[in-house]
Design a protein around this motif. Structure first.
Motif, PDB file in Angstrom:
ATOM      1  N   UNK A  56      55.687 124.390  76.732  1.00 62.89           N
ATOM      2  CA  UNK A  56      55.734 123.304  75.756  1.00 62.89           C
ATOM      3  C   UNK A  56      57.198 123.007  75.433  1.00 62.89           C
ATOM      4  N   UNK A  57      57.614 121.741  75.483  1.00 59.52           N
ATOM      5  CA  UNK A  57      59.034 121.408  75.267  1.00 59.52           C
ATOM      6  C   UNK A  57      59.614 121.921  73.957  1.00 59.52           C
ATOM      7  N   UNK A  58      58.845 121.812  72.877  1.00 65.25           N
ATOM      8  CA  UNK A  58      59.370 122.263  71.581  1.00 65.25           C
ATOM      9  C   UNK A  58      59.628 123.763  71.583  1.00 65.25           C
ATOM     10  N   UNK A 114      48.000 131.503  87.988  1.00 65.91           N
ATOM     11  CA  UNK A 114      47.938 130.067  88.303  1.00 65.91           C
ATOM     12  C   UNK A 114      48.487 129.176  87.190  1.00 65.91           C
ATOM     13  N   UNK A 115      49.741 129.385  86.789  1.00 62.09           N
ATOM     14  CA  UNK A 115      50.321 128.522  85.746  1.00 62.09           C
ATOM     15  C   UNK A 115      50.262 127.035  86.083  1.00 62.09           C
ATOM     16  N   UNK A 116      50.253 126.704  87.378  1.00 65.50           N
ATOM     17  CA  UNK A 116      50.228 125.292  87.763  1.00 65.50           C
ATOM     18  C   UNK A 116      48.955 124.591  87.302  1.00 65.50           C
ATOM     19  N   UNK A 173      62.221 122.973  81.386  1.00 62.92           N
ATOM     20  CA  UNK A 173      61.077 122.257  80.813  1.00 62.92           C
ATOM     21  C   UNK A 173      61.533 120.869  80.365  1.00 62.92           C
ATOM     22  N   UNK A 174      60.968 119.835  80.973  1.00 62.93           N
ATOM     23  CA  UNK A 174      61.330 118.462  80.630  1.00 62.93           C
ATOM     24  C   UNK A 174      61.055 118.177  79.158  1.00 62.93           C
ATOM     25  N   UNK A 206      52.481 120.342  83.172  1.00 62.32           N
ATOM     26  CA  UNK A 206      52.983 118.975  83.388  1.00 62.32           C
ATOM     27  C   UNK A 206      54.405 118.807  82.873  1.00 62.32           C
ATOM     28  N   UNK A 207      54.855 119.718  82.015  1.00 61.40           N
ATOM     29  CA  UNK A 207      56.194 119.621  81.445  1.00 61.40           C
ATOM     30  C   UNK A 207      57.271 120.307  82.290  1.00 61.40           C
ATOM     31  N   UNK A 208      56.872 121.057  83.292  1.00 61.83           N
ATOM     32  CA  UNK A 208      57.852 121.753  84.123  1.00 61.83           C
ATOM     33  C   UNK A 208      58.630 120.737  84.950  1.00 61.83           C
ATOM     34  N   UNK A 209      59.959 120.834  84.907  1.00 66.26           N
ATOM     35  CA  UNK A 209      60.799 119.909  85.663  1.00 66.26           C
ATOM     36  C   UNK A 209      60.469 119.986  87.147  1.00 66.26           C
ATOM     37  N   UNK A 210      60.533 118.854  87.807  1.00 64.68           N
ATOM     38  CA  UNK A 210      60.103 118.750  89.203  1.00 64.68           C
ATOM     39  C   UNK A 210      60.758 119.793  90.095  1.00 64.68           C
TER      40      UNK A 210
END
Length: 344
Positions: A277-279, A97-99, A294-295, A105-109
């Motif tokens: 994580x974006x970084x 369940x990664x969601x 990843x946004x 929240x950083x995953x691109x739409x």
């Protein structure tokens, strides 16, 4: 009041020690070779007090066969999107369940609810890219935006072409080159595909995954390849260019899943969250040179990726791309039959 503070402090220490024990230990990652940033892994190890071991594989089929056998000892695997449904249907991946993880929240739409893993129940993004051609333009001055480089090789490139032996990539390319659609079961098209491949093979010098060093060294003058590999080649040898075949090319993604029989499940989940994580995603992209889904990760990527044509598909070619998908079993069986004949 002091007593209350002591109790709260003790509870906090207990939670901290529990969390530390939760993260302590090992993580066994099974991934494509030359695809994981050492600095990113070092960061994960330091932050979570987890020792990471990485074992390489060279193809989706190799990875799938290894895990099917059992007794492997791995926790993480990184299959391509057209293979993810196979891993899920065979019960090889754990539903993590990664969601519901903090960094989701950083995953691109466009990657939050993909058809290959609806709702992101099993996997998180690792990398994404395209399959095309790489050509040393010092050797060949003609059109590189065509699968003819591989399947109807120009005289200048005969005996100098490599084919990356990822079965679905090669057969998909041959299908598109012959005017078919990906995952076609049309026997007329597939016969053309078989004939095209068999006729083309004598013009190839090799079928190898390790293209970067050999393209740069001049051992190969052209190859089928992935875009991130092409970028790494060009940065070392500017005459190398990446082609987007006009007959069509495939968009793909690779995704981080936790194995059903993983021994270090909680550490594997930590890693999935870490990669959203974006970084961290940006650091990894800076190594393998692919985009990642990843946004915000672009802020942490090397500046030479910002406008790189290998990463950002030029508008004139974008319309020719098709998404990678899982072929029906009967079609996959036909692909395998063609591939087996090609190996003879």
């Amino acid at each position: 009041m002091k007593t209350g503070r002591k109790v709260l402090a003790a509870a906090a220490m207990l939670l901290a020690s529990t969390a530390m024990a939760y993260a302590d230990g090992e993580l066994q990652i099974y991934n494509w070779g030359n695809y994981t940033s050492p600095d990113m892994i070092k960061k994960f190890e330091t932050e979570n007090k987890v020792k990471v071991t990485i074992t390489d594989y060279d193809s989706n089929d190799t990875a799938l066969a290894k895990i099917r056998q059992g007794g492997h000892g791995f926790d993480i695997v990184v299959p391509s999107q057209n293979y993810v449904p196979i891993w899920i249907s065979e019960g090889l991946l754990l539903e993590t369940d990664p969601s519901k993880m903090p960094n989701f929240k950083n995953v691109a739409k466009q990657w939050a609810d993909p058809p290959f893993d609806p709702g992101r129940k099993y996997t998180v993004p690792w990398a994404m890219g395209t399959v095309g051609t790489v050509v040393n333009t010092d050797v060949y001055k003609g059109d590189i935006n065509t699968w003819a480089i591989v399947f109807d090789t120009p005289d200048e490139l005969k005996g100098k072409v490599n084919v990356v032996p990822e079965m679905n990539d090669v057969i998909d390319a041959a299908v598109l080159y012959n005017g078919g659609k990906k995952c076609t079961g049309d026997l007329t098209i597939l016969k053309k595909v078989r004939d095209t491949l068999v006729a083309a093979k004598p013009n190839w010098v090799a079928m190898e995954y390790g293209t970067i060093n050999k393209m740069v060294a001049g051992d190969f003058a052209a190859s089928s390849d992935w875009n991130g590999s092409a970028l790494r080649q060009r940065l070392q040898k500017p005459s190398i260019r990446y082609g987007y075949p006009k007959e069509g090319f495939v968009y793909w993604s690779d995704n981080v899943g936790v194995l059903k029989d993983a021994k270090n499940v909680e550490n594997a989940k930590l890693f999935q969250n870490f990669m959203m994580d974006p970084e961290n995603a940006g650091m990894n992209s800076g190594f393998h040179r692919y985009a990642n889904g990843i946004d915000g990760s672009d802020k942490f990527m090397p500046s030479d990726m910002k406008d790189a044509p290998e990463v950002n598909v030029p508008e004139e070619f974008a319309k020719n791309g098709v998404q990678s998908e899982t072929c029906p079993p009967e079609v996959q069986a036909l692909y395998t039959k063609i591939w087996t004949e090609l190996q003879k």
